[in-house]
Design an enzyme around this catalytic site. Structure first.
Site, PDB file in Angstrom:
ATOM      1  N   CYS A 114       0.809  -1.222   0.000  1.00  0.00           N
ATOM      2  CA  CYS A 114       0.000   0.000   0.000  1.00  0.00           C
ATOM      3  C   CYS A 114       0.838   1.267   0.000  1.00  0.00           C
ATOM      4  CB  CYS A 114      -0.947  -0.001   1.203  1.00  0.00           C
ATOM      5  SG  CYS A 114      -2.110  -1.374   1.191  1.00  0.00           S
ATOM      6  N   HIS A 262      -3.523   7.279   0.853  1.00  0.00           N
ATOM      7  CA  HIS A 262      -3.767   5.959   0.283  1.00  0.00           C
ATOM      8  C   HIS A 262      -5.203   5.568   0.563  1.00  0.00           C
ATOM      9  CE1 HIS A 262      -3.932   1.735  -0.343  1.00  0.00           C
ATOM     10  NE2 HIS A 262      -3.902   1.444   0.946  1.00  0.00           N
ATOM     11  N   ASN A 292      -9.832  -0.382  -2.792  1.00  0.00           N
ATOM     12  CA  ASN A 292      -8.418  -0.231  -2.427  1.00  0.00           C
ATOM     13  C   ASN A 292      -7.574  -0.870  -3.523  1.00  0.00           C
ATOM     14  OD1 ASN A 292      -5.840  -0.500  -1.376  1.00  0.00           O
ATOM     15  ND2 ASN A 292      -6.501  -1.147   0.651  1.00  0.00           N
TER      16      ASN A 292
END
Length: 335
Positions: A114, A262, A292
């Site tokens: 991530c 993020h 995501n």
């Protein structure tokens, strides 16, 4: 010494939209449950045979290069951030070099999940600051959908992730008041297994082990996430690393024009927004429609924010990420 600036941005997502209701047909879940916990309404999944992690990265990169005004022949280096490479090896960086028809420039793969794009930007920034390169292509691309457990057993993870890619061209900037002002990177490996995909890996379970056991209940090759533990750590580390970047540049929260976090979970972004008392037009979120996309989430969001005119010359832009590893980081940019 030079600064680096983002001279071009681009992103690509598959056309195939998968809504929460679509997932409810495959597993015991529903739109209300998913939105309440994540804020996600839909995500994009590839159609098998139409896209790969590399091909999505190439499509995003072509847009970024065109917008940068940098000739393809002037790209000096490629950095590709992903947790979902086409092959176990080689990595996708060299495939991008091939598929874009670049010179025989170096290609580096970043495996920081991530926070991968933040790490990749930091590396590119250092190469440019030292004068080694003038133009570096940075890509974050992920293909999650073909590796998720699309059953009720895997719903806690599988509803979250989507496919897509984003790219940026970093170029030399001689005006030291502009461009990337600083980057800040951290890790805490003691929590590595709290958000992980264990197999196949040389350490515990390789392909031969999985085949030999032939265990239908083996979950080692599906992503695992201790959701509450990750959430609690994320909100702390996000705050710390944003403050670290501001303090390093003698800036205040009030100086932030745009925070691009993020896109892990809308609830995390909202928590950070409230903690820093930022207005809605100071934070950009698009997890609602893409889910995501790990290493791709920041470049996709950054590109959309720029395309919508929400980032302008002179703005202070902050990128921040937290994810598997645990790894986290921030980038402070004067646009």
């Amino acid at each position: 010494m030079f600064h680096s600036k983002i001279s071009g941005l681009g992103y690509y997502v598959p056309d195939n939209i998968v809504t929460n209701d679509d997932l409810a047909k495959k597993m015991d879940t529903n739109d209300e449950w998913i939105q309440e916990r994540t804020g996600i309404q839909e995500r994009r999944h590839i159609i098998r045979g139409e896209d790969t992690t590399t091909s999505m990265g190439v499509k995003a990169a072509k847009i970024a290069i065109e917008r940068s005004g940098v000739a393809k022949e002037d790209i000096d280096f490629v950095i590709f951030a992903t947790l979902s490479p086409d092959y176990y090896f080689p990595g996708p960086g060299v495939l991008v070099q091939r598929d874009l028809g670049l010179r025989t420039v170096g290609a580096l793969d970043v495996r920081n999940q991530c926070s991968g794009f933040v790490y990749a930007i930091s590396i590119a920034d250092q190469y440019i600051k030292t004068g080694m390169y003038k133009n570096v292509l940075v890509i974050g691309s992920e293909l999650h959908s073909t590796g998720l457990d699309m059953t009720t057993r895997g719903r806690g993870v599988s509803v979250i992730f989507g496919d897509g890619a984003g790219a940026a061209v970093l170029s030399r900037e001689e005006d030291l008041s502009k461009g990337i002002l600083s980057t800040h990177l951290h890790s805490e490996g003691q929590h590595a297994e709290e958000l992980s995909l264990i197999a196949p890996g040389m350490g515990k379970r390789w392909v031969t082990d999985i085949i030999a056991d032939n265990d239908p209940n083996d979950e080692s090759y599906y992503p695992y996430m201790n959701g509450q533990f990750v959430f609690k750590n994320a909100v702390v580390r996000f705050s710390e690393v944003i403050n670290e970047g501001l303090q390093a540049n003698n800036l205040q929260v009030s100086d932030i024009n745009m925070l691009v976090p993020h896109q892990a979970n809308l609830r995390i972004s909202q928590f950070i927004q409230q903690k820093f008392r930022l207005k809605d037009d100071q934070v950009f979120n698009n997890i609602q429609k893409y889910g995501n996309t790990t290493a791709a989430s920041i470049p996709i969001a950054l590109t959309e924010a720029w395309e919508q005119g929400k980032i302008k010359s002179g703005d202070l832009v902050v990128l921040a990420a937290f994810g598997s590893g645990f790894t986290w980081g921030s980038v402070i940019i004067r646009w």
